[in-house]
Enzyme design. Structure first.
Site, PDB file in Angstrom:
ATOM      1  N   TYR A  11       0.819  -1.212   0.000  1.00 28.89           N
ATOM      2  CA  TYR A  11       0.000   0.000   0.000  1.00 28.89           C
ATOM      3  C   TYR A  11       0.855   1.265   0.000  1.00 28.89           C
ATOM      4  O   TYR A  11       0.370   2.339  -0.354  1.00 28.89           O
ATOM      5  CB  TYR A  11      -0.950   0.018   1.209  1.00 28.89           C
ATOM      6  CG  TYR A  11      -2.007  -1.066   1.190  1.00 28.89           C
ATOM      7  CD1 TYR A  11      -2.137  -1.923   0.096  1.00 28.89           C
ATOM      8  CD2 TYR A  11      -2.878  -1.238   2.247  1.00 28.89           C
ATOM      9  CE1 TYR A  11      -3.095  -2.911   0.071  1.00 28.89           C
ATOM     10  CE2 TYR A  11      -3.852  -2.226   2.226  1.00 28.89           C
ATOM     11  CZ  TYR A  11      -3.953  -3.063   1.142  1.00 28.89           C
ATOM     12  OH  TYR A  11      -4.904  -4.045   1.122  1.00 28.89           O
ATOM     13  N   LYS A  71       4.219 -15.052   1.722  1.00 33.37           N
ATOM     14  CA  LYS A  71       4.100 -15.744   0.436  1.00 33.37           C
ATOM     15  C   LYS A  71       5.539 -15.994  -0.035  1.00 33.37           C
ATOM     16  O   LYS A  71       5.966 -15.563  -1.112  1.00 33.37           O
ATOM     17  CB  LYS A  71       3.302 -14.848  -0.535  1.00 33.37           C
ATOM     18  CG  LYS A  71       2.938 -15.487  -1.842  1.00 33.37           C
ATOM     19  CD  LYS A  71       1.832 -16.527  -1.759  1.00 33.37           C
ATOM     20  CE  LYS A  71       1.615 -17.188  -3.102  1.00 33.37           C
ATOM     21  NZ  LYS A  71       0.826 -18.407  -3.045  1.00 33.37           N
ATOM     22  N   ASP A  81      -4.927  -7.076   5.768  1.00 31.00           N
ATOM     23  CA  ASP A  81      -6.177  -6.413   5.399  1.00 31.00           C
ATOM     24  C   ASP A  81      -7.194  -7.459   4.941  1.00 31.00           C
ATOM     25  O   ASP A  81      -8.347  -7.501   5.399  1.00 31.00           O
ATOM     26  CB  ASP A  81      -5.860  -5.428   4.256  1.00 31.00           C
ATOM     27  CG  ASP A  81      -6.982  -4.448   4.009  1.00 31.00           C
ATOM     28  OD1 ASP A  81      -7.968  -4.477   4.761  1.00 31.00           O
ATOM     29  OD2 ASP A  81      -6.877  -3.652   3.057  1.00 31.00           O
TER      30      ASP A  81
END
Ligand code: NAD
Length: 353
Positions: A141, A188, A244
């Site tokens: 973000y 990840k 989120d």
């Protein structure tokens, strides 16, 4: 007297923040600590009334305040503005960044009387008691973003520094050590270089917390496991965007996103807000669930003012109201006593007595 800056924002933010203020005032009535509430503009309201999503006066007031209570920002009216000017990026994310609020704590604890409100089976959700610790000021973000040199492309970048990872993961270990001693770091790392770096640093920090059991999980698996067997989680620590998404998913374990409170901390100052957005689809109808915001007020008393007893009083009052069968429409089934936003706030105040 500590100053609390209230930023209602947009949509249902205007309806739910007054309920949290009402409850905070009620629980501190006659108490030696009383809070002084000041109000400011953020998000679409900031754009409309002061020309930008985070007006200078709001930022100055937030820097001066002892704590901040926020509703939610955004709505279709401002969706066509360029991203940096929009309520979310230009308002809320800019405020989090300016105040260095890197740690977002979102508790997800099943209340026995809400088991039936979940869309998942009772045996799956009945013992859920987890915390998602989301990194809030780095990652995708906040990385460089834009349109590519080729007009038919766009990019966002996911960057984390060692310091950013260390401070959030270390907090995750501290929280796990005080709870059931299990930390799951979600990443990840099979694909992303930033995740491999996150994992390396997490393993290094783990040496300081031999009493905490550390596991690593890929984010896609974590999404599946949260629905399959959520009880396995104690504390989850993860980067900004993964957190989120996973917290919205986890909110449905509790029946409604209208139940998930949050605290965003930087060690000193705290910003407290519900996990949900401005819900334009139900705004202005007095039907939004104010409990996530009311419970965020409890987190404020706990983390910013050290008033654990009063925080628990609010949490118990919320449980009592639910126990008596009162629900806002997002949680209601047939047979429940349905209350509007204001009436739910009144019921919590009443239960405090
Ligand atoms: P949302 O969380 O606002 O709403 C999703 C769904 O949940 C809607 O159906 C809504 O009615 C419902 N809902 C949300 N809060 C509720 C409550 N308290 N009680 C009952 N129902 C509730 O998410 P969205 O629709 O994706 O986004 C709407 C706007 O909010 C967008 O502009 C988005 O950018 C913004 N947003 C802001 C924040 C924030 O301020 N922290 C967070 C998420 C989204």
């Amino acid at each position: 007297m500590p100053n609390v800056l209230v930023l209602p924002g947009d949509g249902i933010g205007l309806e739910i923040t007054p309920e949290a203020v009402k409850v905070l005032q009620a629980v501190l009535k006659g108490h030696s600590t009383t809070l002084n509430f000041e109000y400011g503009l953020i998000g679409g309201a900031g754009i409309d009334e002061a020309g930008k999503a985070l007006p200078d006066e709001t930022l100055a007031a937030a820097q001066a305040a002892d704590a901040i209570l926020l509703g939610s920002v955004g709505g279709p009216k401002w969706d066509t503005l360029p991203a940096p000017q929009r309520p979310e990026l230009g308002g809320l994310l800019a405020l989090r960044k300016a105040l260095g609020l890197f740690a977002n704590i979102r508790p997800v604890k099943m209340l026995p009387m809400l088991v039936e409100a979940s869309t998942l089976r009772t045996e799956v959700v009945k013992n859920v008691d987890l915390v998602v610790l989301r990194e809030l000021t780095g990652g995708l973000y906040f990385g460089e973003k834009g349109r590519g040199t080729n007009p038919n492309s766009a990019f966002d970048t996911l960057v984390y520094t060692e310091e950013e990872i260390r401070r959030i993961v270390d907090l995750g270990f501290q929280m796990a050590a005080k709870r059931r001693g299990r930390l799951c770091s979600v990443d990840k790392a099979n694909v992303l270089e930033s995740s491999r770096f996150w994992r390396e640093i997490t393993l290094d920090i783990a040496k300081n917390y031999p009493e905490v059991e550390l596991t690593h999980m890929y984010v896609d698996n974590a999404a599946m496991q949260l629905v399959r067997w959520p009880e396995q989680f104690d504390v989850i620590v993860t980067e900004n965007m993964f957190g989120d998404i996973l917290t919205d998913l986890a909110s449905m374990l509790m029946g409604s996103i209208g139940m998930i409170s949050s605290a965003s901390l930087n060690g000193g100052k705290g910003l407290y807000e519900p996990a949900h957005g401005s819900a334009p689809d139900i705004a202005g109808k007095n039907i939004a669930n104010p409990l996530a915001t009311i419970l965020s007020g409890a987190l404020m008393l706990r983390y910013s003012f050290g008033l654990e007893h009063e925080a628990q009083m609010i949490e118990k009052a919320v449980e009592r109201v639910l126990q008596e069968g009162y629900r806002t429409p997002d949680l209601a089934k047939s047979g429940d006593k349905v209350l509007g936003t204001r009436e739910m706030g009144d019921a919590v105040v009443e239960a405090l007595k």
